[in-house]
Motif scaffolding. Structure first.
Motif, PDB file in Angstrom:
ATOM      1  N   THR A 264      -7.622 -35.578  10.361  1.00  0.00           N
ATOM      2  CA  THR A 264      -7.698 -34.133  10.560  1.00  0.00           C
ATOM      3  C   THR A 264      -6.281 -33.568  10.617  1.00  0.00           C
ATOM      4  O   THR A 264      -5.491 -33.962  11.476  1.00  0.00           O
ATOM      5  CB  THR A 264      -8.434 -33.792  11.864  1.00  0.00           C
ATOM      6  N   PRO A 265      -5.937 -32.659   9.719  1.00  0.00           N
ATOM      7  CA  PRO A 265      -4.600 -32.068   9.734  1.00  0.00           C
ATOM      8  C   PRO A 265      -4.497 -31.011  10.817  1.00  0.00           C
ATOM      9  O   PRO A 265      -5.511 -30.640  11.433  1.00  0.00           O
ATOM     10  CB  PRO A 265      -4.507 -31.433   8.344  1.00  0.00           C
TER      11      PRO A 265
ATOM     12  N   THR B 211      -2.139 -38.633   2.434  1.00  0.00           N
ATOM     13  CA  THR B 211      -2.703 -38.057   1.220  1.00  0.00           C
ATOM     14  C   THR B 211      -3.383 -36.725   1.485  1.00  0.00           C
ATOM     15  O   THR B 211      -3.414 -35.856   0.612  1.00  0.00           O
ATOM     16  CB  THR B 211      -3.704 -39.034   0.572  1.00  0.00           C
ATOM     17  N   LEU B 212      -3.911 -36.522   2.702  1.00  0.00           N
ATOM     18  CA  LEU B 212      -4.492 -35.225   3.037  1.00  0.00           C
ATOM     19  C   LEU B 212      -3.407 -34.149   3.060  1.00  0.00           C
ATOM     20  O   LEU B 212      -3.616 -33.027   2.601  1.00  0.00           O
ATOM     21  CB  LEU B 212      -5.208 -35.292   4.388  1.00  0.00           C
TER      22      LEU B 212
ATOM     23  N   VAL C 248     -13.352 -30.802  15.874  1.00  0.00           N
ATOM     24  CA  VAL C 248     -13.276 -31.735  14.743  1.00  0.00           C
ATOM     25  C   VAL C 248     -12.378 -32.932  15.051  1.00  0.00           C
ATOM     26  O   VAL C 248     -11.905 -33.609  14.142  1.00  0.00           O
ATOM     27  CB  VAL C 248     -12.776 -31.006  13.474  1.00  0.00           C
ATOM     28  N   HIS C 249     -12.161 -33.208  16.331  1.00  0.00           N
ATOM     29  CA  HIS C 249     -11.322 -34.347  16.702  1.00  0.00           C
ATOM     30  C   HIS C 249     -11.951 -35.648  16.209  1.00  0.00           C
ATOM     31  O   HIS C 249     -13.171 -35.850  16.325  1.00  0.00           O
ATOM     32  CB  HIS C 249     -11.133 -34.400  18.223  1.00  0.00           C
ATOM     33  N   PRO C 250     -11.147 -36.561  15.645  1.00  0.00           N
ATOM     34  CA  PRO C 250     -11.701 -37.811  15.108  1.00  0.00           C
ATOM     35  C   PRO C 250     -12.445 -38.653  16.128  1.00  0.00           C
ATOM     36  O   PRO C 250     -13.230 -39.532  15.744  1.00  0.00           O
ATOM     37  CB  PRO C 250     -10.455 -38.545  14.594  1.00  0.00           C
TER      38      PRO C 250
ATOM     39  N   LEU D  25      -8.526 -22.617  10.013  1.00  0.00           N
ATOM     40  CA  LEU D  25      -9.221 -23.572   9.159  1.00  0.00           C
ATOM     41  C   LEU D  25      -8.811 -24.990   9.501  1.00  0.00           C
ATOM     42  O   LEU D  25      -7.637 -25.270   9.723  1.00  0.00           O
ATOM     43  CB  LEU D  25      -8.910 -23.300   7.682  1.00  0.00           C
ATOM     44  N   GLN D  26      -9.809 -25.889   9.523  1.00  0.00           N
ATOM     45  CA  GLN D  26      -9.578 -27.318   9.618  1.00  0.00           C
ATOM     46  C   GLN D  26     -10.236 -27.994   8.420  1.00  0.00           C
ATOM     47  O   GLN D  26     -11.309 -27.572   7.972  1.00  0.00           O
ATOM     48  CB  GLN D  26     -10.181 -27.882  10.911  1.00  0.00           C
ATOM     49  N   LEU D  27      -9.597 -29.051   7.910  1.00  0.00           N
ATOM     50  CA  LEU D  27     -10.133 -29.824   6.781  1.00  0.00           C
ATOM     51  C   LEU D  27     -10.288 -31.286   7.188  1.00  0.00           C
ATOM     52  O   LEU D  27      -9.564 -32.167   6.708  1.00  0.00           O
ATOM     53  CB  LEU D  27      -9.210 -29.710   5.568  1.00  0.00           C
ATOM     54  N   PRO D  28     -11.228 -31.599   8.073  1.00  0.00           N
ATOM     55  CA  PRO D  28     -11.437 -33.020   8.410  1.00  0.00           C
ATOM     56  C   PRO D  28     -11.918 -33.783   7.182  1.00  0.00           C
ATOM     57  O   PRO D  28     -12.690 -33.272   6.371  1.00  0.00           O
ATOM     58  CB  PRO D  28     -12.515 -32.952   9.499  1.00  0.00           C
ATOM     59  N   SER D  29     -11.452 -35.003   7.040  1.00  0.00           N
ATOM     60  CA  SER D  29     -11.822 -35.834   5.894  1.00  0.00           C
ATOM     61  C   SER D  29     -11.998 -37.270   6.366  1.00  0.00           C
ATOM     62  O   SER D  29     -11.638 -37.618   7.492  1.00  0.00           O
ATOM     63  CB  SER D  29     -10.749 -35.769   4.800  1.00  0.00           C
TER      64      SER D  29
END
Length: 214
Positions: free
Chosen positions: A90-91, A207-208, A164-166, A194-198
């Motif tokens: 998560t950035p 890479t994120l 959105v914490h891992p 905005l959050q972009l969890p991946s």
């Protein structure tokens, strides 16, 4: 080249050429057969099960191939019982001064997803001898707007990051893209967040960051 070991010098071979077979699934295919998949061995019944998991069916399947060894290890995490920790990246929270800028950024992220197969990939394992990666031709980035979470007390950005914490946020790796978009409006500060969890099956923190830069 040579490296020093307790037993003396050891010679290490250079890079080994990797031959990547051409993609055999033609554009516009409405049915997929095992001979179109040179990297996996699936029966037609198994392949039909894989295709049935993809929105749009065979027309939305670009390729099917095995997991890389590291991905096989990472896949253990999403298979853990509910409540187990998943492996997500998560950035930092992105901040925009208008809804228009947020929408433009999300459109750019979609362009990156459209350009790279790995970001249009989901994992299928049910009923198969081993898990496979399924590349979709189209994988729309889904945007979730926070409602009740953004109306509570405290800083909206902190609550968004906590949500959105891992440690507890989970991504369904069977569905592409394994990049999510979670946004909130912070009216008190007149900004959009905005959050972009991946998932680490397709992205890590480095890479994120490259995806965001791109």
């Amino acid at each position: 080249f040579e490296v020093s070991t307790p037993a003396g010098l050891a010679r290490i071979a250079g890079p080994v050429p990797v031959v990547v077979p051409e993609r055999l699934i033609p554009d516009g295919a409405t049915a997929i057969t095992p001979d179109m998949l040179p990297l996996v061995e699936l029966t037609q019944e198994q392949l039909d099960q894989v295709v049935a998991t993809v929105p749009g069916g065979a027309a939305n399947v670009a390729d099917v191939y095995p997991l890389a060894p590291m991905q096989e290890g990472i896949l253990l995490h999403p298979l853990m019982p509910e409540g187990g920790r998943d492996v997500c990246a998560t950035p930092p929270v992105a901040r925009f001064d208008s809804r228009e800028r947020l929408d433009a950024f999300l459109a750019a992220v979609q362009q990156v997803i459209d350009r790279h197969d790995v970001y249009r990939t989901g994992i299928v394992w049910s009923g198969l001898p081993e898990p496979v990666q399924v590349v979709c031709r189209q994988a729309p980035l889904r945007l979730r707007w926070l409602q009740g979470e953004a109306d509570g007390d405290g800083d909206v950005a902190d609550r968004l990051a906590a949500l959105v914490h891992p440690a507890h946020y989970r991504i369904d790796v069977r569905q592409a893209p394994m990049i999510h978009a979670v946004a909130a409006h912070d009216p008190a500060r007149q900004r959009w967040l905005l959050q972009l969890p991946s998932h680490h099956l397709v992205l890590d923190h480095m890479t994120l960051e490259l995806v965001v830069q791109e």
